[in-house]
Design a protein around this motif. Structure first.
Motif, PDB file in Angstrom:
ATOM      1  N   GLY A 102       5.183   4.882   4.515  1.00 23.50           N
ATOM      2  CA  GLY A 102       4.306   5.973   4.113  1.00 23.50           C
ATOM      3  C   GLY A 102       4.760   7.268   4.756  1.00 23.50           C
ATOM      4  O   GLY A 102       5.514   7.267   5.734  1.00 23.50           O
ATOM      5  N   SER A 103       4.329   8.363   4.180  1.00 23.98           N
ATOM      6  CA  SER A 103       4.728   9.679   4.663  1.00 23.98           C
ATOM      7  C   SER A 103       3.728  10.715   4.168  1.00 23.98           C
ATOM      8  O   SER A 103       3.072  10.503   3.149  1.00 23.98           O
ATOM      9  N   ARG A 104       3.674  11.815   4.852  1.00 26.09           N
ATOM     10  CA  ARG A 104       2.826  12.910   4.383  1.00 26.09           C
ATOM     11  C   ARG A 104       3.454  13.646   3.196  1.00 26.09           C
ATOM     12  O   ARG A 104       2.788  14.395   2.499  1.00 26.09           O
ATOM     13  N   PRO A 122       4.975  13.983  -0.539  1.00 27.36           N
ATOM     14  CA  PRO A 122       4.728  13.296  -1.809  1.00 27.36           C
ATOM     15  C   PRO A 122       5.933  12.512  -2.318  1.00 27.36           C
ATOM     16  O   PRO A 122       5.779  11.565  -3.079  1.00 27.36           O
ATOM     17  N   GLN A 168       5.743   8.626  -1.926  1.00 24.65           N
ATOM     18  CA  GLN A 168       5.012   7.864  -2.944  1.00 24.65           C
ATOM     19  C   GLN A 168       5.827   7.738  -4.223  1.00 24.65           C
ATOM     20  O   GLN A 168       5.814   6.701  -4.882  1.00 24.65           O
ATOM     21  N   ALA A 225       1.301   1.475   1.342  1.00 25.85           N
ATOM     22  CA  ALA A 225       1.839   2.241   2.459  1.00 25.85           C
ATOM     23  C   ALA A 225       1.129   1.804   3.731  1.00 25.85           C
ATOM     24  O   ALA A 225      -0.077   1.547   3.727  1.00 25.85           O
ATOM     25  N   ASN A 237      -0.594   7.195   3.229  1.00 26.63           N
ATOM     26  CA  ASN A 237      -0.779   7.184   1.783  1.00 26.63           C
ATOM     27  C   ASN A 237      -1.723   6.080   1.347  1.00 26.63           C
ATOM     28  O   ASN A 237      -1.963   5.121   2.067  1.00 26.63           O
ATOM     29  N   GLN A 238      -2.194   6.236   0.149  1.00 25.70           N
ATOM     30  CA  GLN A 238      -2.999   5.207  -0.501  1.00 25.70           C
ATOM     31  C   GLN A 238      -2.269   4.754  -1.752  1.00 25.70           C
ATOM     32  O   GLN A 238      -1.577   5.558  -2.367  1.00 25.70           O
ATOM     33  N   ASP A 271      -3.312   1.742   0.822  1.00 27.44           N
ATOM     34  CA  ASP A 271      -2.780   1.137   2.025  1.00 27.44           C
ATOM     35  C   ASP A 271      -2.695  -0.377   1.787  1.00 27.44           C
ATOM     36  O   ASP A 271      -3.022  -0.868   0.701  1.00 27.44           O
TER      37      ASP A 271
END
Length: 123
Positions: free
Chosen positions: A11-13, A15, A18, A42, A46-47, A49
């Motif tokens: 996951g990451s902040r 985009p 995703q 993630a 992110n969702q 999860d």
């Protein structure tokens, strides 16, 4: 028995993370011959999860879930965080087999990817 594959990213902040997970999910879905449910998840940021993805595939009828961690290192997430989450999920869904595959790690197939990247760099 319906089987689900949950592709677990860090996951990451950003985009793009995703979008990359979605592309991997599409690649897996389009290249399997069995009747698997394929879902992405993630670990952070992110969702959906991991718990949300497990809930989603169980709702779709999965009785066997294979979590595939898209991780290179056998770090704390692999050794502690993911197993703890899966232990909790096994309590929530006692009739569902939930297991984790090995991480990507040093799989010999990585050599092909690395060498393709090297060849792709122009001098």
């Amino acid at each position: 028995m319906k089987t689900a594959i949950v592709l677990l990213s860090h996951g990451s902040r950003l985009p793009e993370a995703q979008a990359t997970l979605q592309k991997i999910k599409t690649m897996v879905s389009s290249n399997i011959t069995e009747d698997f449910i394929v879902e992405g998840a993630a670990l952070q940021f992110n969702q959906p999860d991991l718990p949300a993805s497990i809930a989603k595939v169980v709702k779709q009828g999965a009785t066997k879930i294979i979590v595939v961690p898209l991780f290179l290192y056998l770090g704390l997430h692999m050794q502690r965080d993911i197993p703890e989450i899966l232990a909790k999920e096994k309590i929530i869904y006692p009739g569902v087999s939930i297991n984790m595959s090995e991480h990507i790690g040093t799989d010999p197939l990585l050599l092909d990817i690395i060498m393709n990247r090297v060849r792709g760099v122009s001098s």
